[in-house]
Design a protein around this motif. Sequence first.
Motif, PDB file in Angstrom:
ATOM      1  N   TYR A   4       0.841  -1.186   0.000  1.00 43.35           N
ATOM      2  CA  TYR A   4       0.000   0.000   0.000  1.00 43.35           C
ATOM      3  C   TYR A   4       0.881   1.241   0.000  1.00 43.35           C
ATOM      4  O   TYR A   4       1.991   1.228   0.519  1.00 43.35           O
ATOM      5  CB  TYR A   4      -0.898   0.042   1.246  1.00 43.35           C
ATOM      6  N   GLU A   5       0.365   2.312  -0.561  1.00 43.19           N
ATOM      7  CA  GLU A   5       1.043   3.609  -0.498  1.00 43.19           C
ATOM      8  C   GLU A   5       0.361   4.426   0.590  1.00 43.19           C
ATOM      9  O   GLU A   5      -0.865   4.410   0.718  1.00 43.19           O
ATOM     10  CB  GLU A   5       0.937   4.334  -1.834  1.00 43.19           C
ATOM     11  N   PHE A   6       1.170   5.137   1.366  1.00 44.65           N
ATOM     12  CA  PHE A   6       0.676   5.960   2.460  1.00 44.65           C
ATOM     13  C   PHE A   6       1.286   7.346   2.381  1.00 44.65           C
ATOM     14  O   PHE A   6       2.345   7.541   1.799  1.00 44.65           O
ATOM     15  CB  PHE A   6       1.064   5.349   3.814  1.00 44.65           C
ATOM     16  N   LYS A   7       0.618   8.293   3.032  1.00 46.16           N
ATOM     17  CA  LYS A   7       1.167   9.627   3.221  1.00 46.16           C
ATOM     18  C   LYS A   7       0.995   9.987   4.689  1.00 46.16           C
ATOM     19  O   LYS A   7      -0.090   9.837   5.252  1.00 46.16           O
ATOM     20  CB  LYS A   7       0.463  10.660   2.353  1.00 46.16           C
ATOM     21  N   CYS A   8       2.080  10.437   5.310  1.00 42.17           N
ATOM     22  CA  CYS A   8       2.033  10.857   6.704  1.00 42.17           C
ATOM     23  C   CYS A   8       1.407  12.244   6.781  1.00 42.17           C
ATOM     24  O   CYS A   8       1.849  13.172   6.107  1.00 42.17           O
ATOM     25  CB  CYS A   8       3.440  10.868   7.296  1.00 42.17           C
ATOM     26  N   GLU A  14       5.751  10.529   1.833  1.00 40.53           N
ATOM     27  CA  GLU A  14       5.018   9.425   1.234  1.00 40.53           C
ATOM     28  C   GLU A  14       5.898   8.189   1.286  1.00 40.53           C
ATOM     29  O   GLU A  14       7.121   8.281   1.152  1.00 40.53           O
ATOM     30  CB  GLU A  14       4.648   9.760  -0.206  1.00 40.53           C
ATOM     31  N   VAL A  25      -3.762  -2.326   8.460  1.00 44.12           N
ATOM     32  CA  VAL A  25      -3.478  -1.000   7.894  1.00 44.12           C
ATOM     33  C   VAL A  25      -3.509   0.065   8.988  1.00 44.12           C
ATOM     34  O   VAL A  25      -2.703   0.987   8.987  1.00 44.12           O
ATOM     35  CB  VAL A  25      -4.458  -0.671   6.751  1.00 44.12           C
ATOM     36  N   CYS A  30       4.567   5.911  10.251  1.00 44.77           N
ATOM     37  CA  CYS A  30       5.498   6.555   9.333  1.00 44.77           C
ATOM     38  C   CYS A  30       6.931   6.145   9.671  1.00 44.77           C
ATOM     39  O   CYS A  30       7.354   6.267  10.831  1.00 44.77           O
ATOM     40  CB  CYS A  30       5.352   8.071   9.432  1.00 44.77           C
ATOM     41  N   VAL A  38      -1.310   8.407   9.517  1.00 40.81           N
ATOM     42  CA  VAL A  38      -1.037   8.176   8.098  1.00 40.81           C
ATOM     43  C   VAL A  38      -2.329   7.858   7.367  1.00 40.81           C
ATOM     44  O   VAL A  38      -3.269   7.322   7.951  1.00 40.81           O
ATOM     45  CB  VAL A  38      -0.004   7.039   7.891  1.00 40.81           C
ATOM     46  N   LYS A  39      -2.370   8.206   6.103  1.00 37.33           N
ATOM     47  CA  LYS A  39      -3.536   7.945   5.254  1.00 37.33           C
ATOM     48  C   LYS A  39      -3.129   7.036   4.106  1.00 37.33           C
ATOM     49  O   LYS A  39      -2.106   7.255   3.464  1.00 37.33           O
ATOM     50  CB  LYS A  39      -4.085   9.255   4.666  1.00 37.33           C
ATOM     51  N   LYS A  40      -3.943   6.022   3.857  1.00 33.56           N
ATOM     52  CA  LYS A  40      -3.701   5.140   2.722  1.00 33.56           C
ATOM     53  C   LYS A  40      -4.092   5.884   1.459  1.00 33.56           C
ATOM     54  O   LYS A  40      -5.117   6.555   1.408  1.00 33.56           O
ATOM     55  CB  LYS A  40      -4.526   3.862   2.868  1.00 33.56           C
ATOM     56  N   ARG A  41      -3.251   5.797   0.436  1.00 37.37           N
ATOM     57  CA  ARG A  41      -3.488   6.499  -0.816  1.00 37.37           C
ATOM     58  C   ARG A  41      -4.027   5.545  -1.864  1.00 37.37           C
ATOM     59  O   ARG A  41      -3.723   4.362  -1.854  1.00 37.37           O
ATOM     60  CB  ARG A  41      -2.183   7.118  -1.311  1.00 37.37           C
TER      61      ARG A  41
END
Length: 65
Positions: A4-8, A14, A25, A30, A38-41
């Motif tokens: 998965y890709e995440f953004k803090c 990222e 998840v 981070c 963090v948010k899953k992108r």
Amino acid sequence: MPVYEFKCEDCGKEFEKFVISASKVSEVKCPYCGSHNVKKRISACGIGGNSSSSSSTGATCSPFG
């Protein structure tokens, strides 16, 4: 095991993370600042292989077409 890709949300970095299951998840933090905020992108995925439906360089899929 999906990647998965995440953004803090705290430091703005990222990153990608292997996650064993969707229920894990929420435990991702981070790797740069240690925050759990963090948010899953949404991201496209790449599929490699040699089949009649993909090119020699692989196919890509995206939720947007």
